[in-house]
Design an enzyme around this catalytic site. Structure first.
Site, PDB file in Angstrom:
ATOM      1  CB  THR A   1      -0.917  -0.015   1.242  1.00 16.17           C
ATOM      2  OG1 THR A   1      -1.836  -1.081   1.102  1.00 16.17           O
ATOM      3  CG2 THR A   1      -1.657   1.279   1.426  1.00 16.17           C
TER       4      THR A   1
ATOM      5  CE1 TYR B   1      -5.915   0.611   0.526  1.00 13.44           C
ATOM      6  CE2 TYR B   1      -4.136  -0.297  -0.801  1.00 13.44           C
ATOM      7  CZ  TYR B   1      -4.778  -0.159   0.418  1.00 13.44           C
ATOM      8  OH  TYR B   1      -4.284  -0.793   1.527  1.00 13.44           O
TER       9      TYR B   1
ATOM     10  CB  THR C   1       0.556  -3.602   6.254  1.00 20.10           C
ATOM     11  OG1 THR C   1      -0.732  -3.681   5.613  1.00 20.10           O
ATOM     12  CG2 THR C   1       1.127  -2.207   6.142  1.00 20.10           C
ATOM     13  CG  ASP C   2      -2.289  -7.733   3.636  1.00 21.60           C
ATOM     14  OD1 ASP C   2      -2.934  -8.013   2.619  1.00 21.60           O
ATOM     15  OD2 ASP C   2      -2.606  -6.806   4.420  1.00 21.60           O
TER      16      ASP C   2
ATOM     17  CE  LYS D   1      -2.916  -4.994   8.042  1.00 19.84           C
ATOM     18  NZ  LYS D   1      -2.884  -5.107   6.554  1.00 19.84           N
TER      19      LYS D   1
ATOM     20  CD  GLU E   1      -4.257 -27.694  27.564  1.00 22.15           C
ATOM     21  OE1 GLU E   1      -4.491 -27.110  28.638  1.00 22.15           O
ATOM     22  OE2 GLU E   1      -4.877 -28.719  27.185  1.00 22.15           O
TER      23      GLU E   1
END
Ligand code: DGL
Length: 358
Positions: free
Chosen positions: A41, A55, A121-122, A194, A315
Site C-alpha cells: 500500500t 485501492y 502490511t499484510d 498487524k 496441553e
C-alpha cells in the site's frame, strides 16, 4: 552601473565554494541508506483522495516514493532499488530468499550504513522475522509500510518512510535486530503483529511492548530485544535456493484432520498447529498429527490466541509425542523459524532449543 571588482568576484566565488563544500561535507556526513522497495500500500494508489480501502497496491516505483519525500535528503544519503513490486499477500519463500541475499550483499558493503524495506502490511511481520533470522549484520534494517495509499487524505506512507529512513540512519538502531517502524513507533520483528485490517495504528506489540518511538526527528528506545537476532543467527541462506515446505493448520471447535492429511500428502516437511488455548489438540487432529510425526513430519504446537507462552508438555505430552512447543511465536512466525530450522536439522531437541533462542 558599477561592476564588482575582481576582488569582490573572487570573494563571492569563495563564499559559494565554501557553501557548496559545506553542503557536500554535510551530505558526506549523512548515513548512506538504501531503500529496497517491494510493493504494498505504501506504493499503492486509489481512485480518489477518500479511497482508503479498495485501492491498488504496488503501483508506484521506488524513485517516485523517494521523490515524494524530499525531506529524506536531510536525514540520509538515500539510494533506491526496486527489488520487486507485489501486494504482500503474494510474498513467497523465493521472494524472501532473494530479498535476504540482497540485504546481506548490501550490508557487506562499507558504503551502506542501513537499509529500509518498503513492504505491504499484510505479511510485513513475516518478512521482518525472516530477515531477523537471516541478516548477517548488526547494521539497521527497518521495514516500513502504510495503511493508506499515497493518494489518500492523510496518507501515512510519506511520514512512515521518513521515520524509517531516519531510524535506519541512526547509530541508536545498530545491533537492535530487524525493526518495524510505522505510526511513529519502533517494534521488534519477533513480536510485532498487524492487529487491525485498515487503521493506521494497526501494528502493535501486545503485552511484551514496542521498543520505542520516533518523535521530533529522533528515535527513542526504551527496550531491547531479548532473543538472538541478525548477526547472532545460526541460519545461513546464502547457498539456499528453496526452503522446506511448512504449512499451518487452524484449530477450532469441531476441528477435523482433513486439511492436515492433505498437506502431509502434498509433501509438507513441517506442520504448525495454530491450536485453541495453550496449543490444545482436538482428539481427531492429535491422532493425525501423531501419524504425521511417524512419517517424519515435524510438528510444532502454536496457538491461535496470539499472546502468551505455549508451554512444552502443557496441553500435550511433547516429550512422548516428539512435538515442539512454539514458546510465544505466533503461528505465522513459528512457521518461519521451523522452515529455517529444517535447513539445519530434523532433531526435535535441537529445534526446541531454537524456539527458546530466537
Ligand atoms: N495488499 C496488501 C499488502 O500489500 C495491502 C495492505 C498494505 O500494504 O497496507 O500487504
Amino acid at each position: 552601473m558599477s561592476y564588482p571588482t575582481t576582488a569582490r568576484w573572487c570573494k563571492a566565488l569563495m563564499a559559494c565554494a565554501m557553501l557548496l563544500s559545506s553542503y557536500a561535507g554535510a551530505a558526506d556526513k549523512l548515513a548512506h541508506v538504501t531503500i529496497l522497495a517491494t510493493g504494498g500500500t505504501i506504493a499503492g494508489s486509489g481512485a480518489n483522495s477518500t479511497t482508503t480501502v479498495g485501492y491498488t497496491a504496488a503501483t508506484v516505483g521506488v524513485d517516485r516514493l523517494i521523490a515524494a519525500v524530499p525531506e529524506l535528503a536531510k536525514v540520509a544519503d538515500v539510494k533506491g532499488e526496486q527489488v520487486f513490486q507485489i501486494a504482500s499477500e503474494n510474498m513467497s519463500n523465493d521472494h524472501w530468499l532473494k530479498l535476504a541475499k540482497r540485504v546481506n550483499a548490501l550490508l557487506a558493503q562499507p558504503d551502506v550504513d542501513g537499509i529500509v524495506i518498503t513492504h505491504g502490511t499484510d505479511t510485513l511481520e513475516e518478512t521482518a522475522y525472516f530477515l531477523d533470522l537471516t541478516v548477517k549484520s548488526k547494521k539497521p534494517v527497518v521495514l516500513v509500510g502504510a495503511m493508506r495509499p499515497g493518494t489518500a487524505l492523510s496518507a501515512d506512507g510519506p511520514i512512515n518512510l521518513y521515520n524509517a529512513v531516519l531510524l535506519a540512519a541512526s547509530p541508536d538502531a545498530v545491533g537492535k535486530g530487524v525493526l518495524v517502524a510505522l505510526n511513529d513507533q519502533i517494534h521488534a520483528a519477533r513480536e510485532v503483529t498487524k492487529t487491525n485490517t485498515s487503521t493506521p495504528d494497526s501494528f502493535k506489540t501486545p503485552e511484551l511492548g514496542m521498543l520505542g518511538y520516533i518523535q521530533g526527528n529522533k528515535p527513542y528506545f526504551y527496550r531491547l530485544p531479548a532473543r538472538k537476532t541478525t548477526a547472532d543467527t545460526e541460519f545461513d541462506i546464502s547457498k539456499l535456493d528453496t526452503l522446506p515446505q511448512v504449512d499451518i493448520i487452524y484449530g477450532y471447535a469441531n476441528a477435523n484432520p482433513v486439511a492436515l492429511n492433505a498437506l502431509v500428502s502434498a509433501g509438507a516437511k513441517g506442520i504448525i498447529n495454530a491450536g485453541v488455548g495453550d496449543g490444545s489438540l482436538a482428539a481427531p487432529v492429535k491422532e493425525a498429527l501423531i501419524q504425521a510425526r511417524k512419517q517424519g513430519v515435524l510438528i510444532v504446537r502454536s496457538s491461535r490466541v496470539g499472546q502468551g507462552i505455549v508451554a512444552r508438555n502443557g496441553e500435550a505430552n511433547d516429550d512422548e509425542l516428539d512435538f515442539v512447543a512454539s514458546d510465544t511465536l505466533n503461528p505465522q512466525k513459528a512457521r518461519i523459524l521451523l522452515m529455517l530450522a529444517l535447513t539445519k536439522t530434523s532433531d526435535t531437541k535441537q529445534i526446541q532449543r531454537m524456539f527458546g533462542t530466537y
